[in-house]
Design a protein around this motif. Structure first.
Motif, PDB file in Angstrom:
ATOM      1  N   PRO A 102      35.158  43.858  10.317  1.00  0.00           N
ATOM      2  CA  PRO A 102      36.188  42.834  10.190  1.00  0.00           C
ATOM      3  C   PRO A 102      35.574  41.445  10.107  1.00  0.00           C
ATOM      4  CG  PRO A 102      36.245  43.869  12.367  1.00  0.00           C
ATOM      5  CD  PRO A 102      35.034  44.372  11.678  1.00  0.00           C
ATOM      6  N   LEU A 104      35.185  37.656  11.497  1.00  0.00           N
ATOM      7  CA  LEU A 104      35.343  36.903  12.745  1.00  0.00           C
ATOM      8  C   LEU A 104      35.786  37.739  13.925  1.00  0.00           C
ATOM      9  CD1 LEU A 104      37.752  34.123  11.461  1.00  0.00           C
ATOM     10  CD2 LEU A 104      35.335  33.790  11.855  1.00  0.00           C
ATOM     11  N   THR A 105      35.038  38.740  14.274  1.00  0.00           N
ATOM     12  CA  THR A 105      35.439  39.534  15.429  1.00  0.00           C
ATOM     13  C   THR A 105      34.466  39.315  16.567  1.00  0.00           C
ATOM     14  OG1 THR A 105      36.525  41.197  14.126  1.00  0.00           O
ATOM     15  CG2 THR A 105      35.805  41.875  16.266  1.00  0.00           C
ATOM     16  N   TYR A 106      35.003  39.320  17.753  1.00  0.00           N
ATOM     17  CA  TYR A 106      34.164  39.327  18.935  1.00  0.00           C
ATOM     18  C   TYR A 106      34.304  40.722  19.488  1.00  0.00           C
ATOM     19  CZ  TYR A 106      35.251  34.580  17.898  1.00  0.00           C
ATOM     20  OH  TYR A 106      35.433  33.425  17.220  1.00  0.00           O
ATOM     21  N   TYR A 107      33.242  41.303  19.961  1.00  0.00           N
ATOM     22  CA  TYR A 107      33.343  42.639  20.518  1.00  0.00           C
ATOM     23  C   TYR A 107      33.508  42.503  22.024  1.00  0.00           C
ATOM     24  CZ  TYR A 107      32.606  43.904  15.845  1.00  0.00           C
ATOM     25  OH  TYR A 107      32.814  44.025  14.504  1.00  0.00           O
ATOM     26  N   TYR A 108      33.772  43.628  22.708  1.00  0.00           N
ATOM     27  CA  TYR A 108      34.060  43.544  24.141  1.00  0.00           C
ATOM     28  C   TYR A 108      32.949  42.768  24.852  1.00  0.00           C
ATOM     29  CZ  TYR A 108      37.419  47.063  22.835  1.00  0.00           C
ATOM     30  OH  TYR A 108      38.436  47.723  22.209  1.00  0.00           O
ATOM     31  N   PHE A 110      32.085  42.029  27.829  1.00  0.00           N
ATOM     32  CA  PHE A 110      31.408  42.455  29.053  1.00  0.00           C
ATOM     33  C   PHE A 110      30.625  43.742  28.856  1.00  0.00           C
ATOM     34  CE2 PHE A 110      35.770  43.445  28.559  1.00  0.00           C
ATOM     35  CZ  PHE A 110      35.772  44.827  28.617  1.00  0.00           C
ATOM     36  N   LEU A 111      30.569  44.217  27.596  1.00  0.00           N
ATOM     37  CA  LEU A 111      29.747  45.401  27.317  1.00  0.00           C
ATOM     38  C   LEU A 111      28.431  44.953  26.701  1.00  0.00           C
ATOM     39  CD1 LEU A 111      32.212  47.995  25.718  1.00  0.00           C
ATOM     40  CD2 LEU A 111      31.535  47.770  28.096  1.00  0.00           C
ATOM     41  N   GLU A 115      26.304  50.018  25.087  1.00  0.00           N
ATOM     42  CA  GLU A 115      27.542  50.579  25.633  1.00  0.00           C
ATOM     43  C   GLU A 115      28.652  50.580  24.596  1.00  0.00           C
ATOM     44  OE1 GLU A 115      26.857  49.151  30.275  1.00  0.00           O
ATOM     45  OE2 GLU A 115      27.938  47.891  28.854  1.00  0.00           O
ATOM     46  N   PHE A 119      30.530  53.852  23.135  1.00  0.00           N
ATOM     47  CA  PHE A 119      31.994  53.979  23.162  1.00  0.00           C
ATOM     48  C   PHE A 119      32.536  54.373  21.781  1.00  0.00           C
ATOM     49  CE2 PHE A 119      35.880  51.165  22.502  1.00  0.00           C
ATOM     50  CZ  PHE A 119      36.782  52.122  22.921  1.00  0.00           C
ATOM     51  N   TYR A 120      32.109  53.634  20.750  1.00  0.00           N
ATOM     52  CA  TYR A 120      32.578  53.970  19.398  1.00  0.00           C
ATOM     53  C   TYR A 120      32.087  55.353  18.984  1.00  0.00           C
ATOM     54  CZ  TYR A 120      34.148  49.128  18.666  1.00  0.00           C
ATOM     55  OH  TYR A 120      34.788  47.929  18.734  1.00  0.00           O
ATOM     56  N   ARG A 122      31.638  57.904  20.826  1.00  0.00           N
ATOM     57  CA  ARG A 122      32.479  58.947  21.434  1.00  0.00           C
ATOM     58  C   ARG A 122      33.746  59.146  20.628  1.00  0.00           C
ATOM     59  NH1 ARG A 122      33.678  58.282  27.701  1.00  0.00           N
ATOM     60  NH2 ARG A 122      34.862  60.183  27.427  1.00  0.00           N
ATOM     61  N   ILE A 123      34.315  58.043  20.134  1.00  0.00           N
ATOM     62  CA  ILE A 123      35.541  58.171  19.335  1.00  0.00           C
ATOM     63  C   ILE A 123      35.252  58.928  18.038  1.00  0.00           C
ATOM     64  CG2 ILE A 123      37.315  56.870  18.074  1.00  0.00           C
ATOM     65  CD1 ILE A 123      37.163  54.767  20.209  1.00  0.00           C
ATOM     66  N   GLN A 167      28.105  48.646  14.240  1.00  0.00           N
ATOM     67  CA  GLN A 167      29.207  49.575  14.498  1.00  0.00           C
ATOM     68  C   GLN A 167      29.814  50.093  13.192  1.00  0.00           C
ATOM     69  OE1 GLN A 167      32.807  49.071  14.161  1.00  0.00           O
ATOM     70  NE2 GLN A 167      32.487  47.120  13.120  1.00  0.00           N
TER      71      GLN A 167
END
Ligand SMILES: Nc1ncnc2c1ncn2[C@@H]1O[C@H](COP(=O)(O)OP(=O)(O)OP(=O)(O)O)[C@@H](O)[C@H]1O
Ligand SMILES: [Mg+2]
Lengths: 263, 260
Positions: A102, A104-108, A110-111, A115, A119-120, A122-123, A167
């Motif tokens: 995307p 201009l996205t910020y990812y989580y 605190f990860l 990590e 997470f991705y 696993r999905i 990602q």
């Protein structure tokens, strides 16, 4: 891991486009003094074939991001339709095979990159042992090894963009949809992105991306479409366009969107 | 379905323990309780009860605040930081996102509850030399179920109200209102004239009665645990409300256009 409609006995043949947009129209209701309707995409049609690198060009506000939002099912089309791998995007589409970056996205925050990718992964149902290997690969690809155990909130804009790239390619997708992949990157980062796109193309992947960097588009794209105010202005093979207009892509772009030099 | 939801829940729990809010609430509860406790040095029966009551009240308020603020910010944060886009571009459905967010918040609440009640057990253990494990287990469980209802309600609210702060405020007022007044609404309704009486009765019979999960009085007065049959019934009661709220949230979220 790879579940695709292609193998599930759909009427898809090799010649059928990977991505097809048909007379797409997207309207937004803009709440103002009186309710207005803003047409972001206006009768857009295009097809992207397997193995192509396709440039999606247009000035700011042309409707590029909106079109991509429809492709990923974030925004419903007002009318018209869009298909990915032959499936209507309003259906739960074959997201297993798509990589999306995307704008201009910020990812989580605190990860850490590790990590986040775990997470991705696993999905995507990537098996654990393969996943760790794949994470190493993509982190290396975007050159974030030094920061892989740092929380994302400490990252610079370009580093965030690199995680975005990581990602997007994590699941080894067949179709990549990138919204301004080089924005915020330094020259080396930009070159790296060009290399990544080139490599994906060599692996037979399809890449559909928007960009404002005409030089970059000229070097990596097979085909481009130039849109303005939600409508297609020009479409074709890059080499054909250059021959037809007798100027470089940047000049073609400026001419088509009606820019007159003021000096 | 569960794999995706659990993966997302893991992210939410991680967020909880990497943020400061939980520790602040915990430390505040501990400090206030200990400060009150240090005022007297006799093991006066009344004082111990008073201390237990205060500590439990603080725990209830802290966990309610935590559950509401955490659940209220989940989906708005995903939109604001735009993490919802790369997430939904993956093979995960919007329903799984709602479920994952709910489970994450709820598990995080469970962890926080354990920590809070460990402190409470130490406190009462020291003061009363007694540890009614079964009563405490019932209390934690019921408390957790109650927070499940609240969490699901707030997640639904985060899709209805535009601002997370208004959602949090309204949810807090509603939850606290039910806890304090929920059981008396029917008595109030009895004394009212029509149509307000009918309206109030309708409210009374439809709201989730959070107050039935509150067994603080029994613990403060060292009463025996409630009957296990009633205790067991409370769980499906909570599950029904959680399911209703989450289904409504999915229904709304599935129809939402997500741009900018
Ligand atoms: N949620 C929305 N509500 C109202 N208008 C919107 C919304 N999203 C986009 N628009 C409008 O739709 C038009 C197209 O926007 P879009 O983001 O697709 O442009 P873009 O081609 O991606 O531009 P850029 O190069 O700046 O990224 C713009 O005029 C924008 O104002
Ligand atoms: Mg854009």
């Amino acid at each position: 891991m790879q579940h695709s409609p292609m193998h599930d006995g759909q009427r898809m043949t090799a010649s059928e486009p990977i991505l097809k947009i048909d007379n797409l129209r997207v309207e937004f209701r803009v709440a103002g003094l009186k309710e207005e309707v803003k047409v972001a995409v206006d009768g857009l049609s295009l097809t992207v074939n397997a193995g192509e690198v396709f440039g999606f060009l247009g000035p700011n506000g042309a409707g590029k991001t909106t079109t991509m939002n429809v492709l990923l099912g974030f925004v419903p089309p007002t009318s018209g339709s869009a298909y990915i791998f032959g499936t209507d995007v309003s259906q739960p589409i074959a997201r297993q095979r798509i990589g999306y970056l995307p704008e201009l996205t910020y990812y989580y925050r605190f990860l850490t990159p590790e990590e986040l990718l775990r997470f991705y992964g696993r999905i995507f149902r990537i098996p654990k042992d393969q996943l760790e290997k794949r994470i190493d690969e993509v982190i290396k690809l975007v050159e974030l090894e030094h920061a892989r155990k740092r929380q994302i909130k400490t990252f610079s804009k370009g580093m965030q963009q690199r995680i975005g790239l990581a990602q997007a390619v994590l699941n080894n997708p067949d179709l990549l949809i990138f919204d301004e992949p080089t924005s915020g990157l330094d020259p080396i980062g930009r070159m790296k992105v060009r290399e990544i796109i080139q490599r994906l193309k060599n692996e037979g992947k399809t890449v559909f991306f928007s960009s404002h960097e005409m030089g970059e588009v000229e070097t990596v794209c097979d085909r481009v479409v130039i849109i303005n105010q939600g409508k297609v202005r020009e479409e074709g093979q890059v080499t054909d366009l250059l021959a037809k207009h007798q100027m470089n892509l940047e000049q073609i772009f400026l001419k088509l969107i009606g820019y007159q030099a003021s000096v | 379905m569960m794999t995706n939801a659990m993966a997302l829940a893991g992210v939410v729990v991680r967020e909880m323990y990497r943020r400061k809010d939980f520790y602040v609430l915990l430390i505040l509860t501990v400090i206030i309780t200990l400060a009150m406790g240090s005022v007297n040095f006799f093991n006066d029966d009344k004082i111990v009860r008073y201390l237990k009551e205060l500590c439990l009240l603080l725990i209830w308020i802290s966990t309610l605040v935590m559950a509401i603020s955490m659940a209220a910010r989940q989906l708005p944060m995903e939109r604001e930081s735009r993490t919802i886009f790369p997430l939904l571009a993956k093979p995960i459905s919007r329903g799984e996102v709602i479920l994952g967010k709910f489970l994450g918040c709820w598990f995080a609440c469970g962890l926080a509850l354990l920590v809070f009640y460990v402190f409470f057990s130490v406190l009462t253990g020291v003061r009363e030399h007694d540890l009614p494990v079964l009563s405490y287990f019932q209390a934690i469980w019921l408390h957790w179920m109650m927070l499940g209802i609240v969490t699901a309600m707030v997640i639904l609210g985060s899709l209805i109200f535009a601002a997370p702060s208004s959602n949090a405020t309204i949810s807090f007022v509603v939850s606290a209102g039910i806890l304090l007044l929920g059981r008396h609404l029917n008595k109030v309704a009895l004394q009212m004239s029509e149509p307000s009486s009918t309206i109030l009765y309708t409210i009374y019979y439809n709201i989730p009665h959070l107050e039935i999960f509150d067994v603080r009085d029994l613990i403060v007065h060292n009463q025996p645990p409630i009957e296990w049959g009633w205790w067991a019934l409370a769980t499906p009661y909570a599950a029904v409300y959680i399911a209703i709220f989450l289904f409504a949230a999915c229904w709304i979220f599935k129809r939402k256009s997500l741009s900018a």
